[in-house]
Design an enzyme around this catalytic site. Structure first.
Site, mmCIF file in Angstrom:
data_model
loop_
_atom_site.group_PDB
_atom_site.id
_atom_site.type_symbol
_atom_site.label_atom_id
_atom_site.label_comp_id
_atom_site.label_asym_id
_atom_site.label_seq_id
_atom_site.Cartn_x
_atom_site.Cartn_y
_atom_site.Cartn_z
ATOM 1 N N THR A 242 25.281 -11.231 67.770
ATOM 2 C CA THR A 242 24.590 -10.630 66.621
ATOM 3 C C THR A 242 24.910 -9.147 66.525
ATOM 4 O O THR A 242 25.145 -8.493 67.546
ATOM 5 C CB THR A 242 23.063 -10.801 66.773
ATOM 6 N N TYR B 93 15.352 -10.647 71.108
ATOM 7 C CA TYR B 93 16.508 -11.389 70.590
ATOM 8 C C TYR B 93 17.795 -10.630 70.899
ATOM 9 O O TYR B 93 18.739 -11.182 71.467
ATOM 10 C CB TYR B 93 16.332 -11.571 69.077
ATOM 11 N N LYS C 271 8.344 -8.208 48.139
ATOM 12 C CA LYS C 271 7.672 -7.280 49.061
ATOM 13 C C LYS C 271 8.690 -6.433 49.798
ATOM 14 O O LYS C 271 9.556 -6.976 50.507
ATOM 15 C CB LYS C 271 6.842 -8.077 50.073
ATOM 16 N N VAL D 26 9.266 -4.273 52.801
ATOM 17 C CA VAL D 26 8.655 -3.931 54.079
ATOM 18 C C VAL D 26 8.918 -2.450 54.358
ATOM 19 O O VAL D 26 10.068 -1.991 54.298
ATOM 20 C CB VAL D 26 9.237 -4.820 55.205
HETATM 21 N N1 UDP Z 1 12.385 -7.395 54.390
HETATM 22 C C1 UDP Z 1 11.700 -7.005 53.222
HETATM 23 N N2 UDP Z 1 11.037 -7.970 52.504
HETATM 24 C C2 UDP Z 1 11.042 -9.289 52.857
HETATM 25 C C3 UDP Z 1 11.748 -9.682 54.045
HETATM 26 C C4 UDP Z 1 12.403 -8.705 54.784
HETATM 27 O O1 UDP Z 1 11.671 -5.815 52.841
HETATM 28 O O2 UDP Z 1 10.431 -10.104 52.125
HETATM 29 C C5 UDP Z 1 13.189 -6.376 55.111
HETATM 30 C C6 UDP Z 1 13.107 -6.347 56.629
HETATM 31 O O3 UDP Z 1 12.020 -5.569 57.067
HETATM 32 C C7 UDP Z 1 14.451 -5.690 56.965
HETATM 33 C C8 UDP Z 1 15.399 -6.268 55.914
HETATM 34 O O4 UDP Z 1 14.543 -6.687 54.835
HETATM 35 O O5 UDP Z 1 14.392 -4.295 56.754
HETATM 36 C C9 UDP Z 1 16.259 -7.419 56.371
HETATM 37 O O6 UDP Z 1 15.446 -8.385 56.969
HETATM 38 P P1 UDP Z 1 15.910 -9.877 57.222
HETATM 39 O O7 UDP Z 1 14.682 -10.693 57.510
HETATM 40 O O8 UDP Z 1 16.770 -10.363 56.122
HETATM 41 O O9 UDP Z 1 16.756 -9.874 58.571
HETATM 42 P P2 UDP Z 1 17.602 -8.796 59.418
HETATM 43 O O10 UDP Z 1 18.685 -8.262 58.536
HETATM 44 O O11 UDP Z 1 16.643 -7.733 59.875
HETATM 45 O O12 UDP Z 1 18.120 -9.608 60.549
#
Ligand code: UDP
Length: 357
Positions: free
Chosen positions: A121, A163, A226, A228
């Site tokens: 990853t 992870y 949303k 985050v």
């Molecule tokens: N995120 C968000 N809204 C959502 C889901 C995720 O703003 O509904 C954000 C999350 O906090 C991160 C980014 O989107 O900053 C990517 O998250 P993802 O779950 O796709 O996986 P990652 O790239 O972190 O493995």
């Protein structure tokens, strides 16, 4: 010999595995044994005579898995729990599957002298230097390079990192087996692959998938998108077809250039903030897919604590340095961000509209 004939794909039923399996079968150069607990993403390929699908959980302990490794030329290990919400809700399961169970596969490959392509990853890079110094990531862009970048994890109490740590330790074990036992491995670090067959919509199945699925669901049902912590962090998205092209080149291993190497597969040009992703998805949906009267989602902000629970910490920016893949494999992405988003949206829109009749 650089082109294997019998390939064992563990975790073939997931997003990357299913797309890779389809491509390998289409090429017709290999016999593929695909193993997974699920096969719905493989539905279009199950009738292919060059495919053997085995519905199996790799954590079930018996001798048949070792026999399968022994019977193939190449093992591709995609088995993983790779969804941030699971790192928060089930950290021990994440550790056991991503490290302990995968380690058994590595051990079988060592014992039977089989080549392994191990999926890792981009999270192994962890935090950026800017993040550690408390600066915004724009101030200190820092492309992650496979063989020179430090791997910077956050504190233990932020258990998101379990992870990344499990994957990092697995990489280190592979490297050590390469040194001490001559194991022939290649490690792939994917940077946010998306495309048809990714994840699922939260309206289809319980759980908390990755961001694309949440935003797609919002577009189809008019629920809020949303962001985050304000959606200020960056991701760089790669089309699954480009990713699979890179993986196939690694399988082919021209001149054995992939032996004991780590490859980033990613698309630095396709970087966006998550807020930018939400805005781009809204305008692409309007342009190509919106039916008059479809609901329009509003964009709202939520805290990470509220969205994931405690123990979350975000990766602020992940810029892949892909010069090694370019140099050794001649690989580069061909899809820009709009094309990646368009194809992934098209997949969900078609599914949604065919289910709705
Ligand atoms: N995120 C968000 N809204 C959502 C889901 C995720 O703003 O509904 C954000 C999350 O906090 C991160 C980014 O989107 O900053 C990517 O998250 P993802 O779950 O796709 O996986 P990652 O790239 O972190 O493995």
């Amino acid at each position: 010999m650089s082109t294997p004939t019998k390939i064992l794909i563990l975790g073939a039923g997931g997003f990357i595995g299913a797309n890779l399996t389809s491509r390998l079968l289409r090429e017709g150069r290999h016999e593929v044994t695909a193993l997974d607990i699920e096969n719905d993403k493989l539905a279009g390929d199950l009738g292919d005579s060059r495919l053997t699908f085995l519905q199996r959980d790799i954590s079930v302990r018996d001798e048949s898995l070792e026999a399968l490794v022994q019977d193939h030329d190449l093992v591709i290990d995609l088995v993983a729990m790779a969804n941030p919400s699971l790192y928060i809700s089930r950290p021990l399961d994440v550790f056991h599957l991503n490290f302990t169970e995968n380690l058994r596969i590595v051990d079988y490959c060592v014992r039977h002298r089989k080549r392994i392509i191990q999926f890792s990853t981009c999270e192994v890079y962890g935090r950026t230097i800017a993040g550690v110094l408390g600066k915004p990531p724009e101030e200190l862009p820092f492309p992650f390079e496979e063989d020179s970048s430090p791997l910077i994890m956050g504190p233990v109490k932020n258990h998101r990192w379990i992870y990344a740590c499990a994957k990092q330790l697995l990489e280190r074990v592979l490297h050590a087996h390469g040194l001490e036992n001559g194991l022939n491995y290649t490690i792939i670090r994917p940077f946010n692959f998306i495309g048809p067959r990714i994840d699922y919509l939260p309206s289809e199945k319980a759980g908390n998938p990755r961001v694309f699925s949440h935003f797609m669901n919002a577009l189809l049902y008019g629920t809020p998108m949303k962001l985050v912590d304000g959606g200020r962090n960056y991701r760089a998205y790669t089309h699954i077809d480009d990713a699979v092209e890179g993986i196939v080149r690694i399988i082919d291993n021209p001149g054995n250039t992939c032996d004991r190497e780590i490859f980033n597969l990613g698309t630095p040009e396709n970087e966006t903030t998550i807020r930018g992703l939400a805005e781009r998805m809204i305008s692409l949906f309007d342009e190509h897919f919106r039916i008059p009267g479809d609901p329009v989602p509003e964009i709202i902000e939520v805290s990470s604590e509220e969205f994931y629970g405690s123990g979350y910490e975000d990766c602020d920016r992940r810029i892949p340095d892909v010069s090694k893949a370019r140099k050794l494999l001649g690989w580069t992405s061909t899809h820009d961000l709009d094309s990646v988003l368009y194809h992934t949206m098209e997949y969900f829109v078609e599914r949604h509209r065919s289910q709705a009749g």
